[in-house]
Scaffold this motif. Structure first.
Motif, PDB file in Angstrom:
ATOM      1  N   ALA A 338      54.567  23.463  48.347  1.00 22.04           N
ATOM      2  CA  ALA A 338      53.219  22.976  48.663  1.00 22.04           C
ATOM      3  C   ALA A 338      53.253  21.827  49.665  1.00 22.04           C
ATOM      4  CB  ALA A 338      52.517  22.539  47.383  1.00 22.04           C
ATOM      5  N   LEU A 339      54.295  20.989  49.592  1.00 20.44           N
ATOM      6  CA  LEU A 339      54.413  19.861  50.524  1.00 20.44           C
ATOM      7  C   LEU A 339      55.002  20.271  51.865  1.00 20.44           C
ATOM      8  CD1 LEU A 339      55.727  17.118  48.068  1.00 20.44           C
ATOM      9  CD2 LEU A 339      53.480  17.197  49.149  1.00 20.44           C
ATOM     10  N   GLY A 340      55.551  21.476  51.932  1.00 19.52           N
ATOM     11  CA  GLY A 340      56.134  21.954  53.186  1.00 19.52           C
ATOM     12  C   GLY A 340      57.422  21.247  53.551  1.00 19.52           C
ATOM     13  N   GLN A 341      58.182  20.788  52.564  1.00 20.39           N
ATOM     14  CA  GLN A 341      59.409  20.036  52.812  1.00 20.39           C
ATOM     15  C   GLN A 341      60.625  20.918  52.532  1.00 20.39           C
ATOM     16  OE1 GLN A 341      59.248  16.389  50.563  1.00 20.39           O
ATOM     17  NE2 GLN A 341      57.350  15.708  51.509  1.00 20.39           N
ATOM     18  N   LEU A 342      61.133  21.518  53.593  1.00 19.00           N
ATOM     19  CA  LEU A 342      62.247  22.452  53.438  1.00 19.00           C
ATOM     20  C   LEU A 342      63.566  21.744  53.116  1.00 19.00           C
ATOM     21  CD1 LEU A 342      63.238  25.363  53.573  1.00 19.00           C
ATOM     22  CD2 LEU A 342      63.570  25.082  56.033  1.00 19.00           C
ATOM     23  N   LYS A 343      63.782  20.547  53.688  1.00 18.50           N
ATOM     24  CA  LYS A 343      65.059  19.850  53.488  1.00 18.50           C
ATOM     25  C   LYS A 343      65.334  19.557  52.015  1.00 18.50           C
ATOM     26  CE  LYS A 343      67.772  15.895  55.066  1.00 18.50           C
ATOM     27  NZ  LYS A 343      67.798  14.684  55.932  1.00 18.50           N
ATOM     28  N   PRO A 344      64.406  18.915  51.285  1.00 25.40           N
ATOM     29  CA  PRO A 344      64.672  18.731  49.846  1.00 25.40           C
ATOM     30  C   PRO A 344      64.745  20.050  49.089  1.00 25.40           C
ATOM     31  CG  PRO A 344      62.442  18.014  50.396  1.00 25.40           C
ATOM     32  CD  PRO A 344      63.159  18.238  51.683  1.00 25.40           C
ATOM     33  N   GLY A 345      64.037  21.067  49.594  1.00 27.20           N
ATOM     34  CA  GLY A 345      64.121  22.382  48.969  1.00 27.20           C
ATOM     35  C   GLY A 345      65.530  22.953  49.050  1.00 27.20           C
ATOM     36  N   LYS A 346      66.173  22.780  50.210  1.00 27.35           N
ATOM     37  CA  LYS A 346      67.550  23.250  50.368  1.00 27.35           C
ATOM     38  C   LYS A 346      68.508  22.460  49.473  1.00 27.35           C
ATOM     39  CE  LYS A 346      67.272  25.122  55.067  1.00 27.35           C
ATOM     40  NZ  LYS A 346      67.774  25.035  56.457  1.00 27.35           N
ATOM     41  N   GLN A 347      68.221  21.159  49.310  1.00 24.76           N
ATOM     42  CA  GLN A 347      69.057  20.346  48.425  1.00 24.76           C
ATOM     43  C   GLN A 347      68.951  20.830  46.975  1.00 24.76           C
ATOM     44  OE1 GLN A 347      67.528  16.421  49.198  1.00 24.76           O
ATOM     45  NE2 GLN A 347      68.728  16.150  51.069  1.00 24.76           N
ATOM     46  N   ILE A 348      67.720  21.158  46.564  1.00 28.16           N
ATOM     47  CA  ILE A 348      67.519  21.680  45.208  1.00 28.16           C
ATOM     48  C   ILE A 348      68.202  23.034  45.061  1.00 28.16           C
ATOM     49  CG2 ILE A 348      65.766  22.494  43.574  1.00 28.16           C
ATOM     50  CD1 ILE A 348      63.893  20.359  44.741  1.00 28.16           C
ATOM     51  N   HIS A 349      68.177  23.849  46.139  1.00 30.56           N
ATOM     52  CA  HIS A 349      68.860  25.150  46.124  1.00 30.56           C
ATOM     53  C   HIS A 349      70.348  24.960  45.838  1.00 30.56           C
ATOM     54  CE1 HIS A 349      69.719  29.190  48.371  1.00 30.56           C
ATOM     55  NE2 HIS A 349      70.136  29.199  47.124  1.00 30.56           N
ATOM     56  N   GLY A 350      70.966  24.015  46.537  1.00 28.42           N
ATOM     57  CA  GLY A 350      72.384  23.755  46.290  1.00 28.42           C
ATOM     58  C   GLY A 350      72.639  23.234  44.885  1.00 28.42           C
ATOM     59  N   PHE A 351      71.710  22.414  44.409  1.00 30.71           N
ATOM     60  CA  PHE A 351      71.841  21.839  43.063  1.00 30.71           C
ATOM     61  C   PHE A 351      71.785  22.924  41.997  1.00 30.71           C
ATOM     62  CE2 PHE A 351      69.547  19.908  39.394  1.00 30.71           C
ATOM     63  CZ  PHE A 351      70.558  19.052  38.968  1.00 30.71           C
ATOM     64  N   VAL A 352      70.830  23.843  42.104  1.00 27.32           N
ATOM     65  CA  VAL A 352      70.686  24.881  41.071  1.00 27.32           C
ATOM     66  C   VAL A 352      71.820  25.901  41.163  1.00 27.32           C
ATOM     67  CG1 VAL A 352      68.186  24.615  40.976  1.00 27.32           C
ATOM     68  CG2 VAL A 352      69.142  26.322  42.491  1.00 27.32           C
ATOM     69  N   THR A 353      72.348  26.122  42.365  1.00 30.59           N
ATOM     70  CA  THR A 353      73.504  27.018  42.502  1.00 30.59           C
ATOM     71  C   THR A 353      74.718  26.424  41.784  1.00 30.59           C
ATOM     72  OG1 THR A 353      72.672  27.805  44.642  1.00 30.59           O
ATOM     73  CG2 THR A 353      74.995  28.216  44.136  1.00 30.59           C
TER      74      THR A 353
END
Length: 751
Positions: A338-353
């Motif tokens: 919703a915030l359109g923030q891809l960078k923290p989204g990628k960080q969360i992706h790495g975290f959940v992986t």
């Protein structure tokens, strides 16, 4: 005596009057028979003492090892009633309700007149397990048959069994039977009250639940955490802030010991009703928090559009000694999207992986949704490949997200590959997936595939009809869209607002105003004459058809409906979206309703929507249209820098020009450039008007020349007209004429 599973009408007047049924338990197949191993020498590995068979049986069932439990049960030399109950309960708790009922059937076939089997007469504990199994199956016919058996064996008046009957009928969506059983209980205990209260909530009879709570209080019945949690749940469902607050006050008055379960229910109630400050206060004062507490506040902040706070809480949670789950990740990724923030989204992706969520379908769906909305690369394809490599089976949500990605990128080749995977996985009968396929082929221009998929849908619903019509519209086949609309009506399908807007768009594209007016009459007949979305497309239809009277009438009606919709949601504490709020603010500006605009501003601040940049832009526009420039500037100044995009700067510049402060508009324009925000064609238009008002001819020409040479913005007819007005207002008529004659007006981009 040998009881059998037959239907008997109870004779007790307090019982439910059941009719005869003929539901039979299915017989076991040969594949369900188990081999019996030798369990004669089982001992505790630490004490070396032999383990009692019932203890071992209970351990197996608690651990979900039902096959081992059943083998041990079959080997028991004497199968006591507790052994039967433990095994039945194990199957019921593990979700295999049918097997639990198989065991009950086997138990009832024992000859109870035999001395060896006299102790196997079913007791209330056996029937409570059977009632739980029937409740999970939600089979009313089977439930009534079990009730008849209970009456026949004279265990109906046992309080334990009666409470189970109330819950069972509630799970079968038969509230009237639950009420009759409850009314037949002579001395209901707290579990009885909680069971009937939960029955009301399960069947969405919230008024009945509220009346029952009042009755409990009036009769002096004590409340426990479970009963109060059900009351809070009912209050949150109907968004009754007053009732939920009263329950909270009652809890404090009773001096109930703080319970993390009950406090989590309070968090959910305040969050669902939009009382975020109260929710935060409860959260801050909790002596102990578990993952449910964190998940609730993160989800509720996202639910109320306060996405920044959701991310802050997620970061705080990471430093707690708690492991996140799929709910945590899903809510957080929703906030990131919703915030359109891809960078923290990628960080969360790495975290959940790293945490091992790579095979979790819920997390994968949330990741796909984020990348589809924020990234333009092929990340979704890589995520799907990694997911399949874990030998996990994609569900319908993952496949629909993948098809959405293909549709957004108009990637027909990948879309066909996903379609093949859908067929391989046997999802071709899933309506949700079929609609996603239709959308993908529509955006990729393959209209034949859309028709073929639609024909393969066994029972097309309104969404599939709407998608078919939209598909033909998207591919400029408007006559076919109108033909599909007629076929749909002949099939007796009643259109909804989405179908009406699509078909009116087809009429506009064909300039078929006669059919458009006929559809207008049809939608009024079907109750869509006041629908905001339909009113907008009708306004466009009559505007193109040069019907000024109808346009004025619709425009006035549209603004009134925008405000009615907003006020209705406000009065009922309903779900409020940014679009509805922006439309209401726009209508206040158009109808010069300043006081109502103030009220809406205060309300959205209270509900926590003030952080939404779209709503702030609408507030700036509303205050500008109402001549309240000070409040427009205040809203703009309170916005964080990352929310001040080109559109926002243009709105505040426009506000200054329209309210007679052109020098302020120029100051804002220079500040906009200093903040590296690129102006658009509308920005230049308002800056030129400011130059016109101040008589700044040289600055106007500098701005005009920079449009094409510096900012790659092509001047339009309005910009040329504004330049002529700048020269005319400065008394430079000859220069204005020379400007018109010297410019190549053929290159002007017309509006």
């Amino acid at each position: 005596m040998r009881p059998t599973m037959i239907s008997v009408t109870p004779s007790s007047p307090s019982s439910i009057p059941l009719c005869n049924t003929h539901t039979k338990f299915p017989a076991k197949t040969n594949s369900q028979l188990l081999s019996i191993p030798d369990f004669s020498s089982v001992s505790n590995p630490k004490t070396k003492e032999p383990i009692q068979p019932l203890s071992l049986l209970r351990s197996y069932t608690n651990g979900g090892q039902m096959e081992s439990a059943h083998k041990l049960f079959d080997q028991l030399p004497v199968k006591t009633l507790p052994a039967w109950t433990i095994l039945m309960s194990g199957y019921a708790n593990q979700g295999n309700s049918l097997e639990a009922l198989f065991l009950l059937r086997d138990l009832l076939t024992k000859p109870f007149n035999d001395d060896d089997n006299a102790s196997l007469w079913p007791d209330p504990f056996v029937f409570s397990v059977a009632l739980k199994a029937c409740a999970s199956m939600r089979n009313l016919s089977l439930s009534r048959e079990l009730h008849c058996l209970i009456v026949k064996l004279c265990t109906e008046h046992d309080l334990f069994v009666s409470n189970g009957l109330v819950t069972m009928y509630a799970s079968c969506n038969c509230l009237v039977y639950s009420e009759r059983v409850f009314n037949g209980i002579s001395n209901p205990d707290l579990v009885s009250w909680a069971s009937i209260l939960n029955a009301y909530v399960k069947n969405e009879d919230y008024n009945g639940a509220f009346n029952l709570l009042i009755k409990m209080a009036q009769t002096g019945t004590s409340f426990d955490s479970f009963a109060l949690s059900i009351g809070l749940k009912a209050a949150s469902y109907v968004l009754d802030i007053k009732l939920g607050s009263q329950i909270h006050c009652y809890m404090i008055k009773l001096g109930l010991r703080p319970s993390i379960f009950l406090e989590n229910c309070l968090l959910e109630f305040y969050g669902r009703t939009g009382e975020l400050s109260s929710m935060q206060q409860v959260f801050d004062e909790m002596p102990e928090r578990n993952l449910v507490s964190w998940n609730t506040v993160i989800e509720c902040y996202s639910h109320n559009f306060n996405y920044e706070k959701s991310l802050i809480l997620f970061h705080d949670l990471i430093f707690e000694d708690l492991k996140v789950d799929q709910c945590t990740i899903g809510s957080t990724l929703q906030a990131v999207t919703a915030l359109g923030q891809l960078k923290p989204g990628k960080q969360i992706h790495g975290f959940v992986t790293k945490l091992g969520f790579g095979s979790n379908s819920h997390v994968i769906s949330a990741l796909l949704d984020m990348y589809i909305n924020l990234a333009s690369d092929k990340s979704p394809i890589k995520i799907l490949k990694d997911y399949i490599s874990t030998e996990a089976k994609p569900d319908e949500f993952i496949m629909s997200n993948m098809l959405k990605s293909c549709a957004n990128h108009m990637d027909l080749g990948t879309g066909k590959i996903i379609h093949g995977l859908v067929l391989k996985l046997g999802m071709n009968n899933d309506l949700y997936v079929n609609i996603s396929l239709m959308d993908m082929y529509s955006k990729c221009g393959n209209i034949d595939a859309i028709s073929q998929i639609f024909l393969e849908i066994r029972k097309p619903n309104l969404v599939s009809w709407s998608m078919l019509i939209s598909g033909y519209n998207a591919n400029n086949n408007f006559e076919k869209a109108l033909e599909i609309f007629r076929d749909m009506q002949l099939c007796g399908v009643k259109p909804n607002e989405y179908i009406y807007t699509s078909i009116l768009f087809a009429c506009i594209s064909l300039r078929d105003f006669r059919r458009g007016m006929e559809i207008h009459c049809n939608l009024i007949k079907n109750g869509y004459g006041c629908n905001v979305a339909v009113l907008r497309i009708l306004l466009k239809l009559y505007k193109i058809a040069l019907k000024p009277f109808e346009c004025a009438k619709l425009r006035s009606f549209l603004h009134e409906e925008n405000l009615k919709l907003f006020l209705s949601i406000q009065n009922n504490n309903g779900f409020l979206t940014s679009d509805i709020t922006c439309n209401a603010l726009n209508s206040c500006g158009k109808l010069t309703l300043l006081n109502l605009g103030f009220q809406i501003h205060a309300y959205i601040t209270k509900r926590g929507f003030y952080s939404d940049y779209k709503i702030k832009n609408s507030l700036i526009t509303m205050y500008s249209n109402l001549g309240n420039l000070s409040d427009a500037n205040k809203v703009f100044d309170e916005m964080p820098q990352n929310h001040k995009n080109s559109h926002c700067w243009t709105l505040i510049i426009r506000a200054s020009v329209h309210n007679g402060i052109p020098h302020k508009a120029l100051e804002l324009f220079m500040e906009m450039l200093r903040n590296n925000k690129l102006p658009n064609c509308n920005t230049f238009l308002f800056v030129l008007k400011a130059c016109e008002d101040l008589g700044l001819v040289d600055l106007a020409f500098q701005v005009f020349e920079s449009m094409d040479t510096v900012y790659d913005v092509n001047p339009t007819r309005l910009h040329y007209s504004c330049m002529v007005q700048v020269l005319e207002k400065a008394g430079m008529s000859e220069e204005a004429l020379h400007f018109v004659n010297s410019e190549v007006l053929a290159s002007v981009v017309l509006d």
